[in-house]
Write a protein that holds these residues in place. Structure first.
Motif, PDB file in Angstrom:
ATOM      1  N   ASP A  30       0.839  -1.211   0.084  1.00  0.00           N
ATOM      2  CA  ASP A  30       0.092   0.071  -0.040  1.00  0.00           C
ATOM      3  C   ASP A  30       0.912   1.233  -0.088  1.00  0.00           C
ATOM      4  O   ASP A  30       0.547   2.158  -0.871  1.00  0.00           O
ATOM      5  N   SER A  34       1.027   4.251  -2.599  1.00  0.00           N
ATOM      6  CA  SER A  34       0.616   5.628  -2.297  1.00  0.00           C
ATOM      7  C   SER A  34       2.104   6.581  -2.982  1.00  0.00           C
ATOM      8  O   SER A  34       1.727   7.620  -3.035  1.00  0.00           O
ATOM      9  N   SER A  43      -2.859  11.552  -4.935  1.00  0.00           N
ATOM     10  CA  SER A  43      -3.209  10.822  -3.640  1.00  0.00           C
ATOM     11  C   SER A  43      -4.409  11.000  -3.187  1.00  0.00           C
ATOM     12  O   SER A  43      -4.736  10.152  -2.120  1.00  0.00           O
ATOM     13  N   PHE A  46      -6.516   8.391  -4.499  1.00  0.00           N
ATOM     14  CA  PHE A  46      -5.804   7.066  -3.971  1.00  0.00           C
ATOM     15  C   PHE A  46      -6.463   6.647  -2.716  1.00  0.00           C
ATOM     16  O   PHE A  46      -7.151   5.642  -2.267  1.00  0.00           O
ATOM     17  N   PHE A  47      -6.170   7.675  -1.661  1.00  0.00           N
ATOM     18  CA  PHE A  47      -6.571   7.406  -0.384  1.00  0.00           C
ATOM     19  C   PHE A  47      -8.084   7.237  -0.131  1.00  0.00           C
ATOM     20  O   PHE A  47      -8.409   6.616   0.634  1.00  0.00           O
ATOM     21  N   GLU A  50      -8.626   3.564  -1.154  1.00  0.00           N
ATOM     22  CA  GLU A  50      -7.999   2.723  -0.462  1.00  0.00           C
ATOM     23  C   GLU A  50      -8.217   2.652   1.113  1.00  0.00           C
ATOM     24  O   GLU A  50      -8.102   1.727   1.675  1.00  0.00           O
ATOM     25  N   SER A  58      -5.889   4.558   8.860  1.00  0.00           N
ATOM     26  CA  SER A  58      -5.223   5.835   8.175  1.00  0.00           C
ATOM     27  C   SER A  58      -4.211   6.320   9.291  1.00  0.00           C
ATOM     28  O   SER A  58      -3.323   7.006   8.952  1.00  0.00           O
ATOM     29  N   SER A  61      -0.800   5.150   8.316  1.00  0.00           N
ATOM     30  CA  SER A  61      -0.459   5.196   6.919  1.00  0.00           C
ATOM     31  C   SER A  61       0.333   6.416   6.704  1.00  0.00           C
ATOM     32  O   SER A  61       0.155   7.698   7.076  1.00  0.00           O
ATOM     33  N   ILE A  64      -0.830   9.377   3.973  1.00  0.00           N
ATOM     34  CA  ILE A  64      -2.143   9.808   3.775  1.00  0.00           C
ATOM     35  C   ILE A  64      -2.218  11.242   3.778  1.00  0.00           C
ATOM     36  O   ILE A  64      -3.336  11.994   3.186  1.00  0.00           O
ATOM     37  N   TRP A  67      -2.625  13.991   0.661  1.00  0.00           N
ATOM     38  CA  TRP A  67      -4.035  14.125  -0.082  1.00  0.00           C
ATOM     39  C   TRP A  67      -4.120  15.760  -0.384  1.00  0.00           C
ATOM     40  O   TRP A  67      -4.550  16.139  -1.385  1.00  0.00           O
TER      41      TRP A  67
END
Length: 246
Positions: A30, A34, A43, A46-47, A50, A58, A61, A64, A67
């Motif tokens: 993952d 990313s 992103s 994507f987030f 995902e 999260s 991650s 994250i 974004w």
């Protein structure tokens, strides 16, 4: 791009060996995906597909938080094109159109948050109005250092802006979908600070606060602090879970 991208790429390079050491294989996969999303300025989408920003996954991650950088970069592709296409349009019409788009984007974000809160959080069209409001103010301030010449008026506006931001901190919570109708508070409050913190307000309390050297120093570090806070906390949480599982 010169300001934003080099620190992002450096952060990714530093994170790669750490994530490969600390995270399990599925999480490494993952993370690798990313990275591609971050480099492609996608992103945020994507987030959305995902992960859910509001769930516990999260929290571990590392990327994250990028974004919002993707939304910025998407905006930086679109807005210059708008300026080029409207070169011959009167400034007053451009300002009016920017204000219209800002209001329309704000209303759309409220509508979308009630239908799909996660998509509203990550989606460009429910976020662009927040950056566009700053562009609207910039257009107002072109060739004008200040909209208001009165020290007292600038002082009052700066205090009002600070109060609105503090109000936003107290009213906005994790339980409600966001951006919602309260999202206008930090945006509008910040806008008031931008138009009022100038040499005509240099003796005001808020001006002295924001020019206080420790505050200025923190501001200069703010982008770096933003970039690294999520990776540090995410890796710490994952490493702690790893130790517990062992």
């Amino acid at each position: 791009a010169r300001r934003i991208l080099p620190p992002v790429y450096f952060m990714i390079i530093v994170l790669i060996p750490i994530v490969f050491y600390v995270y399990p294989p599925h999480a490494v996969k993952d993370f690798s995906q990313s990275i591609v999303a971050v480099i492609a300025f996608l992103s945020n989408y994507f987030f959305y597909f995902e992960l859910d920003y509001f769930n516990d996954i999260s929290d571990v991650s590392p990327l994250i938080h990028t974004w919002s950088l993707s939304i910025e970069e998407q905006f930086y592709f679109i807005f210059p094109a708008f300026l080029i296409l409207t070169t011959k349009v009167k400034k007053s019409l451009k300002i009016a159109f920017l204000l219209f788009l800002t209001i329309a984007g704000y209303l759309y974000s409220i509508y979308l948050a009630n239908i799909d809160p996660s998509f509203a959080y990550f989606h460009f069209f429910s976020r662009f109005w927040q950056i566009l409001f700053g562009s609207f103010i910039a257009m107002l301030l072109i060739k004008n250092e200040s909209l208001f010449k009165s020290n007292k008026l600038n002082g009052f506006i700066s205090i009002l802006g600070a109060v609105i931001i503090i109000l936003a901190l107290t009213l906005i919570n994790n339980e409600d979908p966001y951006p919602n109708y309260l999202a206008i508070l930090p945006v509008f409050g910040t806008g008031l600070l931008i138009i009022s913190l100038n040499k005509n307000n240099k003796y005001g309390f808020i001006y002295r606060l924001f020019t206080y050297k420790p505050i200025v120093f923190t501001g200069l570090l703010s982008y770096s602090l933003y970039l690294w806070h999520q990776p540090v906390f995410a890796i710490y949480r994952e490493f702690t879970l790893l130790q517990i599982n062992l």
